[in-house]
Every structure is written in C-alpha cells, then in structure tokens.
Motif scaffolding. Structure first.
Motif, short mmCIF file in Angstrom:
data_model
loop_
_atom_site.label_atom_id
_atom_site.label_comp_id
_atom_site.label_asym_id
_atom_site.label_seq_id
_atom_site.Cartn_x
_atom_site.Cartn_y
_atom_site.Cartn_z
N LYS A 1 22.67 -41.53 8.83
CA LYS A 1 24.07 -42.49 8.11
C LYS A 1 24.98 -41.63 7.07
N ILE A 2 23.88 -41.49 6.09
CA ILE A 2 24.15 -41.03 5.00
C ILE A 2 25.72 -40.34 4.82
N LEU A 3 25.66 -38.77 5.79
CA LEU A 3 26.71 -38.59 6.08
C LEU A 3 28.32 -39.22 6.80
N TYR A 4 27.71 -40.11 7.85
CA TYR A 4 28.60 -41.30 8.77
C TYR A 4 29.60 -41.72 7.00
N ASP A 5 28.37 -42.58 6.32
CA ASP A 5 29.00 -42.95 5.30
C ASP A 5 30.11 -42.47 4.07
N CYS A 6 29.91 -41.31 4.25
CA CYS A 6 31.09 -40.29 3.31
C CYS A 6 32.50 -40.33 4.02
N SER B 1 29.90 -44.25 19.99
CA SER B 1 29.14 -42.69 20.61
C SER B 1 28.62 -41.42 19.70
N ARG B 2 28.77 -42.01 17.71
CA ARG B 2 27.52 -41.33 17.09
C ARG B 2 26.84 -40.48 17.79
N SER B 3 26.77 -39.07 17.89
CA SER B 3 25.23 -37.97 17.77
C SER B 3 24.70 -38.35 15.96
N LEU B 4 23.15 -38.42 16.30
CA LEU B 4 22.56 -38.20 15.11
C LEU B 4 21.99 -36.78 14.66
N MET B 5 22.43 -36.01 15.65
CA MET B 5 22.60 -34.26 15.20
C MET B 5 23.33 -33.61 14.92
N ASN B 6 24.45 -33.74 15.65
CA ASN B 6 25.68 -33.23 15.20
C ASN B 6 27.05 -34.25 15.06
N VAL B 7 27.06 -33.52 14.24
CA VAL B 7 28.33 -35.36 12.86
C VAL B 7 29.66 -34.23 13.08
N THR B 8 30.58 -34.32 13.54
CA THR B 8 32.15 -33.43 13.68
C THR B 8 32.66 -34.47 13.36
N PHE B 9 34.01 -33.80 12.28
CA PHE B 9 34.90 -34.32 11.69
C PHE B 9 36.38 -33.45 11.46
N ASN B 10 37.58 -33.62 11.22
CA ASN B 10 38.34 -33.20 11.07
C ASN B 10 38.54 -33.75 9.13
#
Ligand SMILES: *Cc1c(COP(=O)(O)O)cnc(C)c1O
Length: 362
Positions: free
Chosen positions: A273-278, A294-303
């Motif tokens: 949550k900390i990372l997705y909130d960012c 569909s977001r993963s709790l293990m691998n947070v992917t972004f561009n």
C-alpha cells in the motif's frame, strides 16, 4: 561485516537477515555435528531432521492437509512446466491453461508437447495488465486439470483468490507469491513454486500434491520426472538440494516466529500500500502497469513518462542503495519486488527517494 543494501530483485531475492546470520554460523560447523551444512550426507540423521523441519514448517504455515505430499525437487518451476502435464495429463489427454504472462505461456509450450491445451483465457491483449474475471474463463469440465499462475512476476499482477474450477483438479504455479498468505490448500490438486522468490535460494522447488493424483503417473515415465517416485522416496530418490532445503527450514521457522502467514499477509498488504499510494498520489508522474484490482503485493511494476527518465531514476536509485529496480527486459519500466523478507523500512525509504526524485525532475 559488509553493509547490506535494499534488494528489490525479482529473484533470486532478498532473504530474512536472521536466516542469513544463522546460516553463516552453520556454514562452518553445524552445532553438535562438526561439519558444515554444505558437507553432510543427505541420508544423515542431521539432514533428516532439517528436511522434516522444512516440510513440517510448510505444513503448519499453510495448513497442508495430510492427504497431500510435499516434495523438494530440482529443475526450477521450469521443470514443473513439463512434469505437471507428463504426470497429470494422462486421463483425457487435455488440460485448460489460463494465460496471464510469460510464465504461463512457457507452461503452455511444454504442455502442448504432451497433449491438447485449451487456453481458457488470456490477458495478453493489452499487455498482461490484468487477471481475467471468472466469467471470462472458458473451462472444459472434462479437462485433466486447470493450470494458472497465481502471481505474474514480470507484469506485477496477482490473483486475489483462485479461479473456481468445479471438480477439475486445480494446478498452480505459485513461484512468486508462495507463502505470502494462507491458502485453502484443499482447493488445489497441485501447487508448485521455485524457492528463489519468496522462500529460499535458487535450486530447490517445492511441489505440494494431493496424493490420489499420484495414481495418474505412468511407470513408463523417466524416473526423475515421475511424481510417484518422489513420493515413494520422500524427495530422496537422488541427492536433493541439501542447502536449499536447509534454508527453507530456517525461513519457515522465521515465519512461524513472526506469527505465521496471517501476520505476514498483513505486513505484505501494508508494505504494498505504501508503494502503490506513492504511485497513485503522484499526479501521473509514476504510472502503474497493472490494473488496480489486479495489482500484485509482491512485484510492483510502474513506468515514468520516458525511458530516459526511467534510466535516470534507476541509476540514481542504485547509487543510493536501492538495487534491482529495473523492470524485466520484456516489459521495461521499473519493478520493485517486495517479498516476505523485504523490510517495510526499505519500502518507506524508496518512497521517500521517489518523491524527492519527482521534485528534482518535474
Ligand atoms: C521465476 C518464475 C518461474 C521460473 O522459475 P525457475 O526456477 O527459473 O524455473 C516460473 N514461474 C513463475 C511465476 C516465476 O516467477
């Protein structure tokens, strides 16, 4: 001692510090044994206890019922892409595969060598950004099994709950989210996972299989490829990965000491949550790859908006002690893998770094 940095690698991946420190001690001589874990026989009493401990640890943490066997094999999840169809696609010689990424596709490739593969659903169109809905699945009630990938390491998508498949045996490649939360194992016929993402070092693969399925394995199979052989020999048909099983034993003890998988899951939800909130609060500066549900709790992917800016961030992050953030070569962008052993403080520090980077590079 050498200083440790934050390891966001997708696999082999971060292990608990307590486990590493204990292994470091035992690497010279196991207490009361006088030999290192790298030197003892796989048929010794000492290893017997370690092996039993690893199996019991997994049983306790996941609540694995007695009518399931647990194997520690070699060949990675990749060998399971072959062993699953060779052993299980033996009744009607057909199986359903749900394709949610590169690993599912690789599983399909091997299954096609054995029998007929029905693609029950694929989210390839649109770049594997999501998990299919139950309504999308075109399942064949006479399939020998249904195969799915619970967490898509490369794309950062994850099933929130397993697909409903009726009476057809359910097979799961859980390599990158194994033991991140409790499962109802009785819903599965077989679960397999390479250890190097969330459980231990590379070189050892866990297979949990419902015992009645062992009857499907033909005696004509090559010996190592036959699940029945591994059941009869308790994973000791040949020399197993002694060190890998030893580390898995320590990791399961670490998880049990922490309070088990419900506690681990709570922490994983918090960390992600900390990372997705960012990402979500960055006004589009950071662009999440996976669809939100569909977001993963293990691998947070972004561009970021350009590959150049992504490269700059990765370089500066690496210099600041955040390693392994480069996305998989097939999708680019960034990926922060935050498995069980990854500390919350590391996620908080990365978020602080990302917010600062955004201010400095508007
Ligand atoms: C890493 C990974 C694999 C491949 O594992 P190997 O141990 O390299 O064979 C397969 N499936 C998933 C979901 C993975 O994350």
């Amino acid at each position: 001692m050498e200083k440790r940095i934050y390891n966001f690698s997708a696999g082999p991946a971060v292990l608990p510090e307590e486990v590493l420190l204990e292994a470091q001690k035992d690497l010279y001589a196991l207490p009361g044994v006088g030999m290192s874990i790298l030197e003892i026989s796989h048929r010794s009493k000492t290893f017997d206890k370690i092996h039993q401990g690893a199996e019991e640890g997994i049983r306790k943490l996941l609540g694995v019922p007695d009518n399931y066997s647990i194997f520690f094999l070699q060949g990675g999840a990749t060998l399971q892409f072959s062993m699953v169809p060779l052993n299980l696609m033996t009744v009607n010689k057909k199986a359903d595969y749900i394709v949610t990424g590169v690993w599912s596709k690789k599983a399909v490739k091997e299954a096609k060598r054995v029998g007929t593969v029905n693609i029950a659903a694929s989210t390839e169109e649109g770049g594997f950004k999501r998990i299919p809905t139950q309504a999308e699945l075109k399942l064949d009630p006479t399939a020998d099994y249904v195969h799915f990938t619970s967490n898509n390491t490369i794309y950062g998508t994850e099933w929130k709950t397993e697909p409903e498949v009726g009476n057809v045996p359910l097979v799961c490649d859980a390599s990158s989210d194994f033991m991140h939360k409790k499962l109802d194992v009785s819903k599965y016929a077989l679960i397999y996972a390479g250890a190097q993402k969330n459980l231990g070092p590379s070189g050892v693969t866990v297979v949990i299989i419902r015992k009645d399925l062992l009857e499907r394995s033909s005696d004509d199979l090559h010996t190592y490829l036959n699940y029945k052989i591994h059941a009869e020999n308790n994973s000791l048909y040949n020399t197993p990965t002694v060190f890998g099983i030893y580390i898995i034993n320590l990791v399961t003890k670490w998880l049990l000491n922490m309070g088990g998988l419900d506690e681990m899951y709570k922490r994983n939800v918090e960390k992600a949550k900390i990372l997705y909130d960012c990402i979500d609060n960055s006004n589009g500066y950071y662009i999440g790859h996976a669809e939100k549900d569909s977001r993963s709790l293990m691998n947070v992917t972004f561009n970021l908006r350009t590959p150049e800016l992504e490269k700059k961030l990765i370089e500066e992050a690496t210099a600041a002690g955040f390693d392994g953030l480069k996305g998989h070569r097939s999708v680019g962008g960034l990926r922060a893998s935050i498995y069980n052993a990854f500390p919350k403080k590391g996620v908080e520090d990365l978020v602080a770094f990302m917010e600062d980077f955004r201010k400095r590079n508007p």
